[in-house]
Design a protein around this motif. Structure first.
Motif, PDB file in Angstrom:
ATOM      1  N   LYS A   1       2.932   3.223   0.275  1.00  0.00           N
ATOM      2  CA  LYS A   1       1.703   3.056  -0.503  1.00  0.00           C
ATOM      3  C   LYS A   1       2.017   2.848  -1.982  1.00  0.00           C
ATOM      4  N   ASN A   2       2.992   3.606  -2.504  1.00  0.00           N
ATOM      5  CA  ASN A   2       3.396   3.433  -3.898  1.00  0.00           C
ATOM      6  C   ASN A   2       3.962   2.043  -4.154  1.00  0.00           C
ATOM      7  N   MET A   3       4.776   1.544  -3.234  1.00  0.00           N
ATOM      8  CA  MET A   3       5.336   0.204  -3.409  1.00  0.00           C
ATOM      9  C   MET A   3       4.233  -0.845  -3.386  1.00  0.00           C
ATOM     10  N   ARG A   4       3.287  -0.695  -2.489  1.00  0.00           N
ATOM     11  CA  ARG A   4       2.158  -1.625  -2.442  1.00  0.00           C
ATOM     12  C   ARG A   4       1.434  -1.645  -3.785  1.00  0.00           C
TER      13      ARG A   4
ATOM     14  N   LYS B   1      -0.684 -17.016  -4.337  1.00  0.00           N
ATOM     15  CA  LYS B   1      -1.646 -16.190  -3.611  1.00  0.00           C
ATOM     16  C   LYS B   1      -0.951 -14.954  -3.056  1.00  0.00           C
ATOM     17  N   SER B   2      -1.670 -13.846  -3.076  1.00  0.00           N
ATOM     18  CA  SER B   2      -1.157 -12.628  -2.461  1.00  0.00           C
ATOM     19  C   SER B   2      -2.331 -11.810  -1.951  1.00  0.00           C
ATOM     20  N   SER B   3      -2.095 -11.064  -0.888  1.00  0.00           N
ATOM     21  CA  SER B   3      -3.109 -10.148  -0.362  1.00  0.00           C
ATOM     22  C   SER B   3      -2.394  -8.912   0.155  1.00  0.00           C
ATOM     23  N   PHE B   4      -3.081  -7.766   0.052  1.00  0.00           N
ATOM     24  CA  PHE B   4      -2.445  -6.498   0.361  1.00  0.00           C
ATOM     25  C   PHE B   4      -3.335  -5.612   1.218  1.00  0.00           C
ATOM     26  N   THR B   5      -2.735  -5.001   2.233  1.00  0.00           N
ATOM     27  CA  THR B   5      -3.256  -3.791   2.840  1.00  0.00           C
ATOM     28  C   THR B   5      -2.149  -2.763   2.636  1.00  0.00           C
ATOM     29  N   ASP B   6      -2.383  -1.523   3.029  1.00  0.00           N
ATOM     30  CA  ASP B   6      -1.336  -0.520   2.821  1.00  0.00           C
ATOM     31  C   ASP B   6      -0.050  -0.866   3.557  1.00  0.00           C
ATOM     32  N   SER B   7      -0.147  -1.498   4.708  1.00  0.00           N
ATOM     33  CA  SER B   7       1.053  -1.742   5.512  1.00  0.00           C
ATOM     34  C   SER B   7       1.464  -3.209   5.622  1.00  0.00           C
ATOM     35  N   ARG B   8       0.690  -4.118   5.037  1.00  0.00           N
ATOM     36  CA  ARG B   8       1.034  -5.548   5.158  1.00  0.00           C
ATOM     37  C   ARG B   8       0.761  -6.249   3.830  1.00  0.00           C
TER      38      ARG B   8
ATOM     39  N   LEU C   1      15.337  -0.787   2.703  1.00  0.00           N
ATOM     40  CA  LEU C   1      15.215   0.651   2.915  1.00  0.00           C
ATOM     41  C   LEU C   1      15.235   1.311   1.548  1.00  0.00           C
ATOM     42  N   ASP C   2      14.199   2.063   1.219  1.00  0.00           N
ATOM     43  CA  ASP C   2      14.040   2.580  -0.133  1.00  0.00           C
ATOM     44  C   ASP C   2      13.696   4.066  -0.090  1.00  0.00           C
ATOM     45  N   ASP C   3      14.656   4.901  -0.485  1.00  0.00           N
ATOM     46  CA  ASP C   3      14.443   6.356  -0.487  1.00  0.00           C
ATOM     47  C   ASP C   3      13.777   6.820   0.806  1.00  0.00           C
ATOM     48  N   ILE C   4      14.485   6.626   1.909  1.00  0.00           N
ATOM     49  CA  ILE C   4      13.880   6.863   3.216  1.00  0.00           C
ATOM     50  C   ILE C   4      13.802   8.338   3.607  1.00  0.00           C
ATOM     51  N   VAL C   5      14.510   9.202   2.890  1.00  0.00           N
ATOM     52  CA  VAL C   5      14.480  10.630   3.208  1.00  0.00           C
ATOM     53  C   VAL C   5      13.665  11.359   2.145  1.00  0.00           C
ATOM     54  N   GLY C   6      12.580  12.004   2.565  1.00  0.00           N
ATOM     55  CA  GLY C   6      11.777  12.823   1.661  1.00  0.00           C
ATOM     56  C   GLY C   6      12.362  14.209   1.515  1.00  0.00           C
TER      57      GLY C   6
ATOM     58  N   TYR D   1       9.747  -3.310   4.953  1.00  0.00           N
ATOM     59  CA  TYR D   1      10.046  -2.358   3.884  1.00  0.00           C
ATOM     60  C   TYR D   1       9.874  -0.964   4.477  1.00  0.00           C
ATOM     61  N   ILE D   2      10.932  -0.163   4.421  1.00  0.00           N
ATOM     62  CA  ILE D   2      10.902   1.172   5.007  1.00  0.00           C
ATOM     63  C   ILE D   2      11.149   2.195   3.907  1.00  0.00           C
ATOM     64  N   SER D   3      10.248   3.162   3.803  1.00  0.00           N
ATOM     65  CA  SER D   3      10.402   4.250   2.841  1.00  0.00           C
ATOM     66  C   SER D   3      10.150   5.575   3.552  1.00  0.00           C
ATOM     67  N   ASP D   4      10.133   6.671   2.808  1.00  0.00           N
ATOM     68  CA  ASP D   4      10.058   7.984   3.447  1.00  0.00           C
ATOM     69  C   ASP D   4       8.802   8.162   4.293  1.00  0.00           C
ATOM     70  N   SER D   5       7.659   7.626   3.817  1.00  0.00           N
ATOM     71  CA  SER D   5       6.417   7.759   4.590  1.00  0.00           C
ATOM     72  C   SER D   5       5.445   6.676   4.166  1.00  0.00           C
ATOM     73  N   MET D   6       4.452   6.437   5.001  1.00  0.00           N
ATOM     74  CA  MET D   6       3.392   5.489   4.649  1.00  0.00           C
ATOM     75  C   MET D   6       2.601   6.001   3.454  1.00  0.00           C
ATOM     76  N   GLU D   7       2.311   7.303   3.448  1.00  0.00           N
ATOM     77  CA  GLU D   7       1.454   7.889   2.420  1.00  0.00           C
ATOM     78  C   GLU D   7       2.125   7.915   1.058  1.00  0.00           C
ATOM     79  N   ASN D   8       3.436   8.015   1.011  1.00  0.00           N
ATOM     80  CA  ASN D   8       4.139   8.128  -0.265  1.00  0.00           C
ATOM     81  C   ASN D   8       4.814   6.809  -0.637  1.00  0.00           C
ATOM     82  N   GLY D   9       5.982   6.553  -0.096  1.00  0.00           N
ATOM     83  CA  GLY D   9       6.785   5.412  -0.520  1.00  0.00           C
ATOM     84  C   GLY D   9       6.144   4.059  -0.297  1.00  0.00           C
TER      85      GLY D   9
END
Length: 200
Positions: free
Chosen positions: A23-26, A45-52, A89-94, A13-21
């Motif tokens: 993290k929000n999707m997570r 079952k599900s488990s989450f970190t910010d990037s996985r 790819l989700d709103d990849i340009v900030g 999953y690719i978005s504009d940034s880790m901090e915005n898109g």
């Protein structure tokens, strides 16, 4: 499962940034699962970190999603000895990136080069967003003719009369909403923002 692709075990999953898109999707995914009896039962079952994000469905099938910012390095991405079969790819340009030729060039390199060769040979890419201008990578992809494109404007045309109004999703964005936004942005000399945000 995706038609013609079988069971998908690994996606990016690719978005504009880790901090915005990303993290929000997570946060959105985690909240949806937590508040849906259906998803709790289906996913199991599900488990989450910010990037996985890891999921195991009721049949024991595993699905992993790695999140990336659009300017990140994604070469060599693997999970469970697999390359990703699906890229979203989700709103990849900030907003700031849209004004920076060097940021746009970096995003284009990631999407057009690094991502393509990080994927499994048989893969699918879904790209969702609203282009900022003709230099935006999404705009260029649409204009290239190489992608299958769907556009979902808020309505068929605007301005129009109430009787002529044909909305894309009138239960959320009806005539009064479109008229209010149009008049507000027209009055501020920002009609381009209406066309970009609601008609693209």
């Amino acid at each position: 499962r995706l038609p013609n692709y079988g069971t998908i075990g690994f996606a990016i999953y690719i978005s504009d940034s880790m901090e915005n898109g990303v993290k929000n999707m997570r946060d959105n995914l985690e909240n949806r699962i937590e508040n849906s009896p259906f998803l709790k039962k289906t996913i199991g079952k599900s488990s989450f970190t910010d990037s996985r994000w890891k999921f195991v469905n009721s049949e024991g099938e595993k699905f992993v999603v790695y999140g990336y910012g659009a300017k990140s390095g994604i070469r060599g991405t693997q999970a469970n000895n697999q390359r990703p079969q699906l890229a979203i790819l989700d709103d990849i340009v900030g907003d700031d990136d849209a004004r920076s030729p060097s940021a746009l060039a970096r995003i284009e390199t990631v999407i057009g080069n690094a991502m393509q060769y990080a994927m499994a040979p048989k893969h699918k890419i879904i790209w969702s967003g609203t282009p900022f201008h003709s230099g935006d990578p999404l705009y260029k992809a649409i204009e290239s003719g190489a992608w299958k494109v769907n556009a979902f404007p808020v309505c068929e045309k605007f301005p129009c009369t109430r009787e002529e109004f044909r909305g894309g999703w009138e239960d959320r964005f009806g005539y009064d909403f479109a008229l209010n936004e149009y008049e507000k942005l027209l009055g501020n000399g920002e009609i381009a923002a209406f066309n970009q945000g609601l008609m693209l």
